[in-house]
Scaffold this motif. Structure first.
Motif, PDB file in Angstrom:
ATOM      1  N   ASP A  35     -16.213  -4.658   1.770  1.00  0.00           N
ATOM      2  CA  ASP A  35     -15.291  -3.840   2.201  1.00  0.00           C
ATOM      3  C   ASP A  35     -14.313  -2.478   2.077  1.00  0.00           C
ATOM      4  N   VAL A  36     -14.158  -1.872   3.098  1.00  0.00           N
ATOM      5  CA  VAL A  36     -12.875  -0.756   2.857  1.00  0.00           C
ATOM      6  C   VAL A  36     -11.475  -1.714   2.592  1.00  0.00           C
ATOM      7  N   GLN A  37     -10.550  -1.020   2.051  1.00  0.00           N
ATOM      8  CA  GLN A  37      -9.332  -1.752   1.734  1.00  0.00           C
ATOM      9  C   GLN A  37      -8.848  -0.249   2.584  1.00  0.00           C
ATOM     10  N   GLY A  86      -0.683  -4.955   4.401  1.00  0.00           N
ATOM     11  CA  GLY A  86      -1.807  -5.038   4.328  1.00  0.00           C
ATOM     12  C   GLY A  86      -2.657  -4.712   3.241  1.00  0.00           C
ATOM     13  N   ALA A  87      -1.307  -4.459   2.501  1.00  0.00           N
ATOM     14  CA  ALA A  87      -1.289  -3.787   0.890  1.00  0.00           C
ATOM     15  C   ALA A  87      -2.274  -5.214   0.232  1.00  0.00           C
ATOM     16  N   GLY A 102     -11.485  -7.569   2.737  1.00  0.00           N
ATOM     17  CA  GLY A 102     -11.098  -7.033   3.851  1.00  0.00           C
ATOM     18  C   GLY A 102     -10.499  -6.822   4.127  1.00  0.00           C
ATOM     19  N   VAL A 103      -9.750  -7.132   5.740  1.00  0.00           N
ATOM     20  CA  VAL A 103      -8.422  -6.494   5.973  1.00  0.00           C
ATOM     21  C   VAL A 103      -7.420  -7.743   6.466  1.00  0.00           C
ATOM     22  N   GLY A 140       0.488  -8.753  18.983  1.00  0.00           N
ATOM     23  CA  GLY A 140       0.038 -10.307  17.767  1.00  0.00           C
ATOM     24  C   GLY A 140       0.137 -10.623  16.545  1.00  0.00           C
ATOM     25  N   ASN A 141      -0.231 -11.560  16.696  1.00  0.00           N
ATOM     26  CA  ASN A 141      -0.099 -11.994  15.215  1.00  0.00           C
ATOM     27  C   ASN A 141      -1.238 -10.874  14.546  1.00  0.00           C
ATOM     28  N   ALA A 142      -0.070 -10.423  12.503  1.00  0.00           N
ATOM     29  CA  ALA A 142      -0.693  -9.694  12.249  1.00  0.00           C
ATOM     30  C   ALA A 142      -0.617  -8.473  12.823  1.00  0.00           C
TER      31      ALA A 142
END
Length: 693
Positions: free
Chosen positions: A94-96, A103-104, A109-110, A154-156
């Motif tokens: 998947d795309v970074q 998110g680095a 995934g993400v 919310g989270n993350a």
């Protein structure tokens, strides 16, 4: 909830926007001309994000972009300052995607961001997310919310990205587009859309396939995405939308390379990828419903969603590394069920004779996984499914209550205050117990309160000045809790959630078709989550010392002469560990994108686009990095109309100067194979046809 069950899809329905354009910001000129009679909500899933929000918001009108292939979300997101969207050239991973450095750490995934596709969360309650199922051919708009107000999701939620599909067409329309590109890449997209005959609303059905030979050896992939959206308005005034989405993906995984390998032979795959035939299969199905009922002075909205996702992945874990009793093997077999519910009530009114609004809501999310691991060999044969080495059931739930108040206390001033209470719980049941591999079952729970406050001032209708502050948090995901640094069994319960405090200030200006936006931000995080080691098929996570992310973003667009226009997005980011001053891996200090477009007439667009980024570090020690680079893209699109039939042909040359570059990195890879090369010069030809009844 039993992972792998499909019965939930018939019992639950997903959050979907009744009309995409009702959820999105108005075009800038309309915003300047209209004075809203109510204040829009920003904390609710799929809620309106408008120019009246005291936060950094970017909107990309996807269907207005010429010569767009539609093979990756990176094509769209690279236009947004503060967003890093690095295409790995590897559909197995998947795309970074990062926002302001959040998110680095993700190796696949993400992470650290909240993602939504037509209102349906693409992020699980533990923060894991993916964008592989986004219906790129149907996209109308992408909205990105950055800064402290994203914590209200919310989270993350280091940032929020919402993808919105085009609404049903006003008349029955059939659409087809296809493209062919370098590296044996083809893409097809079919769509049908139109209104109902006996009711308000309509339908849109999309099906698309991407088939790629891969830029790199052992990189062949095929991705099929289908989506159906049905909308209607009831006699009582309620807006109803049903959304169903499916993904089928098969991809080989060329894996990362050392820097020397990536620069010398960028098309190569790793030796392990070839030896074990590393590959991935994903199947996802989800469906959902959303109902919005206008009230006398507000609105009641209820939505729910559910889906299933199954993943099979062959890794290149060496056979010897699986001799350890605690090894989970070299094959992942994962089945996941997920579901959620969101209900909110919004009230519009006045306080002391000034416009005011209030929103209160609840959200519930749950995911259940059955994760099994197998050896990736049988005897001396590698790349096949062998003996069982892991069998566990993981469950995660999220329960949230949120509220937001908005008050235009002066004619040019607006104050916004939001608060969210989140509870996230993890439970793991180990069904594989063997000598040397004891019971790894366990549970852990987290609870947080995240406030955010903002102030917006309009000195003139075309300018908005804003400032905001807030707190956010991010729990470890289920996979990040799976392994302990000391090698002992059980969940890594010593892994603490990260907590951040952020402030932001910015300015938005728009007049006619000209826009300018500037934002400055500062975010400080305690207990940053990072990859401590990644080898042998195991990624072990730890808490870092405090980190700081601060920077400046600028975007601008508009005409520079008759038939000439430009757009630019620039980011300066200082993302570092505070104790050592080393940069957070996976982030760059400078990023830029710019486009110059020439439209000599209404049916022709020609453009030159360039992007550049500085050095990209790959590990915490900053001992490995990808050199900075810049590329140029050249494209053209020509359109014709024959009665009710519209035809467009387009062509593009990417990396026009054939620069050799590293497109993305695998953070803290234990084998030192951090680097994923980007393609050299590549070509694209495409055709679109739309016929209306």
């Amino acid at each position: 909830m039993r992972p792998g069950s499909t019965s939930l899809v018939t019992c639950w329905f997903a959050i979907g926007a009744a009309h995409a354009q009702a959820q999105l910001p108005r075009p800038p000129m309309q915003q300047a001309q209209q004075q809203p009679t109510h204040l829009p909500a920003v904390v609710v899933v799929g809620g309106r994000l408008t120019d009246a929000t005291p936060a950094s918001i970017d909107r990309v009108e996807v269907q207005a972009l010429p010569a767009l292939e539609g093979s990756s979300v990176a094509e769209v997101l690279r236009r947004v300052p503060g967003v890093g969207a690095r295409d790995r050239q590897n559909l197995a991973q998947d795309v970074q995607v990062t926002i302001r450095g959040f998110g680095a750490r993700s190796t696949f995934g993400v992470r650290g961001l909240r993602l939504y596709v037509d209102g349906i969360p693409a992020s699980m309650p533990d923060g894991q997310g993916q964008v592989s199922h986004v219906p790129l051919g149907a996209l109308a708009d992408v909205v990105v919310l950055k800064g402290p107000f994203s914590a209200l999701y919310g989270n993350a939620s280091g940032g929020v990205i919402q993808f919105f599909s085009a609404p049903p067409a006003d008349s029955a329309t059939a659409m087809f587009d296809a493209s062919a590109a370098s590296d044996d890449r083809q893409r097809w997209h079919l769509a049908a859309s139109g209104p109902w005959r006996s009711a308000d609303g309509g339908y849109r059905v999309d099906a698309e396939r991407l088939d790629s030979g891969g830029f790199r050896e052992h990189g062949r992939a095929r991705r099929d995405v289908t989506q159906a959206r049905l909308t209607t308005d009831t006699a009582g005034g309620a807006r109803v939308a049903f959304t169903a989405n499916g993904l089928d993906l098969e991809a080989q995984d060329p894996q990362g390379l050392t820097l020397a390998q990536a620069l010398a032979t960028p098309r190569a795959a790793s030796t392990g990828a070839l030896a074990f035939d590393t590959r991935k299969r994903v199947r996802q199905r989800q469906a959902g419903l959303r109902v919005e009922q206008p009230l006398a002075r507000g609105e009641l909205a209820i939505g729910a969603y559910a889906g299933t996702r199954s993943t099979f992945q062959m890794l290149s874990v060496p056979m010897a590394a699986q001799d350890a009793p605690g090894s989970g093997g070299g094959v992942i077999d994962l089945g996941r069920d997920y579901a959620g519910l969101d209900a909110r009530w919004s009230l519009d009114g006045s306080v002391a004779g000034r416009a005011a609004g209030f929103t209160v809501g609840v959200e519930w999310q749950q995911s259940g996984e059955r994760r099994r691991g197998f050896e990736n060999f049988v005897g001396d044969v590698q790349g096949v499914v062998g003996a069982l080495r892991r069998d566990q059931r993981d469950r995660v739930h999220g329960r949230d209550v949120y509220a937001e108040a908005r008050w235009a206390f002066q004619p040019r001033w607006q104050a916004t205050l939001g608060l969210r209470r989140s509870e996230v719980g993890f439970r793991s049941d180990d069904d594989y117990i063997a000598p040397g591999n004891p019971d790894d079952s366990g549970r852990t729970d987290y609870a947080f309160t995240t406030p955010a406050a903002g102030l917006l001032f309009r000195p003139v209708p075309s300018i908005a000045l804003y400032a905001n502050a807030g707190r956010g948090f991010e729990t470890p995901s289920s996979s990040e809790l799976a392994y302990r640094a000391d090698g002992a069994s059980g969940l890594n319960t010593g892994l603490r959630p990260s907590r951040n405090r952020s402030v932001e200030a910015g300015m938005r200006w728009h007049r006619d078709s000209r826009t300018l936006a500037v934002a400055a931000f500062d975010s400080r995080t305690r207990d940053e989550l990072l990859v401590a080691s990644s080898s042998g098929g195991r990624s072990i996570y730890a808490n870092a010392a405090d980190t700081r992310r601060r920077g400046l973003e600028l975007s601008a667009s508009g005409p520079i002469a008759p038939h000439w226009g430009y757009a630019v997005a620039l980011t300066a980011l200082d993302a570092a560990f505070q104790d050592s001053g080393r940069r957070i891996p996976g982030t760059t200090a400078r990023d830029g994108w710019a486009e110059l477009r020439w439209t000599p007439r209404d049916d022709l667009d020609l453009f030159l686009a360039g992007q550049a980024s500085s050095r990209l570090y790959a590990d915490d020690a900053n001992s490995a990095w990808a050199p900075g680079h810049g590329t140029l893209d050249l494209g053209a699109e020509r359109r014709w109309t024959f009665g009710r039939v519209g035809i467009a042909g387009f062509a593009r040359i990417d990396n026009l100067l054939d620069r050799r570059a590293i497109g993305s990195v695998i953070v803290n890879d234990g084998n030192g194979r951090y680097f994923e090369p980007a393609p050299g010069r590549s070509y694209l030809l495409g055709l679109r046809i739309a016929a209306a009844k």
